[in-house]
Design a protein around this motif. Structure first.
Motif, short mmCIF file in Angstrom:
data_model
loop_
_atom_site.label_atom_id
_atom_site.label_comp_id
_atom_site.label_asym_id
_atom_site.label_seq_id
_atom_site.Cartn_x
_atom_site.Cartn_y
_atom_site.Cartn_z
N UNK A 97 35.25 32.15 29.99
CA UNK A 97 34.24 32.69 30.77
C UNK A 97 34.91 33.63 31.94
N UNK A 98 34.52 34.78 31.93
CA UNK A 98 34.99 35.68 32.84
C UNK A 98 34.00 36.47 33.64
N UNK A 99 34.16 36.72 35.04
CA UNK A 99 33.13 37.59 35.82
C UNK A 99 34.01 38.72 36.27
N UNK A 100 33.32 39.82 36.55
CA UNK A 100 33.71 41.08 36.88
C UNK A 100 34.02 41.06 38.46
N UNK A 101 33.69 40.23 39.35
CA UNK A 101 34.05 40.28 40.74
C UNK A 101 33.03 41.47 41.46
N UNK A 102 32.08 41.92 40.67
CA UNK A 102 30.97 42.83 41.15
C UNK A 102 29.74 41.89 41.22
N UNK A 103 29.28 41.88 42.51
CA UNK A 103 28.07 41.09 42.88
C UNK A 103 26.82 41.50 42.41
N UNK A 110 28.74 32.47 44.56
CA UNK A 110 29.72 32.43 45.60
C UNK A 110 31.24 32.11 44.84
N UNK A 111 31.33 32.88 43.67
CA UNK A 111 32.75 32.77 43.14
C UNK A 111 32.92 31.68 42.16
N UNK A 112 31.87 30.60 42.22
CA UNK A 112 32.10 29.37 41.42
C UNK A 112 31.13 29.51 40.10
N UNK A 113 31.84 29.47 39.15
CA UNK A 113 31.27 29.61 37.83
C UNK A 113 30.18 28.07 37.69
N UNK A 114 28.90 28.19 37.54
CA UNK A 114 28.00 27.15 37.19
C UNK A 114 27.04 27.47 36.18
N UNK A 115 26.75 26.31 35.42
CA UNK A 115 25.89 26.22 34.15
C UNK A 115 24.58 25.88 34.60
N UNK A 116 23.67 26.74 34.19
CA UNK A 116 22.16 26.26 34.29
C UNK A 116 21.85 25.42 33.49
N UNK A 117 21.44 24.26 34.32
CA UNK A 117 21.15 22.99 33.74
C UNK A 117 19.43 22.68 33.54
N UNK A 154 36.52 29.81 38.76
CA UNK A 154 37.40 28.57 39.37
C UNK A 154 37.92 28.75 40.49
N UNK A 155 37.05 28.20 41.49
CA UNK A 155 37.69 27.95 43.10
C UNK A 155 38.79 27.50 43.02
N UNK A 156 39.97 28.21 43.70
CA UNK A 156 41.26 27.39 43.75
C UNK A 156 41.36 26.70 45.39
N UNK A 157 40.53 27.14 46.19
CA UNK A 157 40.62 26.56 47.51
C UNK A 157 39.54 27.33 48.56
N UNK A 158 39.50 26.64 49.65
CA UNK A 158 38.46 27.21 50.61
C UNK A 158 39.33 27.57 51.81
#
Length: 191
Positions: free
Chosen positions: A20-26, A56-63, A112-116
């Protein structure tokens, strides 16, 4: 043993669909509700259960889907490494294949968030972001980082903080316009 013959194009599709990849464009700024490990939001989009989006940069799946209201379950691991504000950047997952070829984009993020990190300072053209220095080597020699899902250029790297460029477009189209000193943000490092 079975041997399958597939074309390079088919192989590329299989590879990209497994990552899964996102473009970084909101695409949207949206208000969310967080209750324990469930995030809900309303979007004027046709999403489906199982679809991935970036919050907010975190990949989440619609549940769960209820008309234009969508729910997402946050795992304990995501809860430990990520932060979610009341107003969030939203990016939809778009398949990065065009006419059988993988679209090359060096700015793609995984979600995949690495840190805050922490906003140290903000000007009209730059953010200073404090981060855990154990991640220093992940930034060394890199020119980009994703902040709350927004792909940004790194200006300078110091022992415990770095600076990134921001411009009017980024400020006006992302939650960066709401940042104040001391805000906690999500960081994804580029590999």
């Amino acid at each position: 043993m079975l041997i399958y013959k597939i074309s390079i194009t088919e192989l590329k599709k299989l590879i990209i669909l497994s990552i899964i990849m996102f473009t970084g464009i909101i695409k949207y700024i949206s208000e969310i509700n967080k209750n324990d490990n469930i995030i809900t939001l309303e979007l004027n989009e046709q999403l489906f259960e199982g679809q991935y989006i970036c919050i907010n940069g975190c990949c989440l799946q619609v549940s769960d889907v209820n008309k234009n209201n969508y729910s997402f379950i946050i795992s304990p691991e995501i809860e430990k490494t990520s932060c979610f504000k009341q107003i969030c950047n939203i990016e939809l997952f778009d398949c990065l294949i065009d006419s059988g070829d993988i679209i090359e984009n060096e700015y793609n993020i995984t979600g995949n968030i690495d840190t805050i990190g922490l906003i140290k300072n903000k000007t009209e053209t730059e953010l200073e972001i404090i981060f855990d220095s154990k991640y220093y080597n992940l930034l060394l020699g890199k020119n980009r980082v994703a902040i709350d899902g927004v792909s940004l250029v790194i200006n300078k790297l110091y022992d415990y903080y770095f600076t990134v460029n921001i411009d009017n477009y980024i400020i006006n189209n992302t939650i960066i316009k709401f940042y104040i000193i001391g805000d906690i943000i999500n960081i994804e490092f580029y590999n």
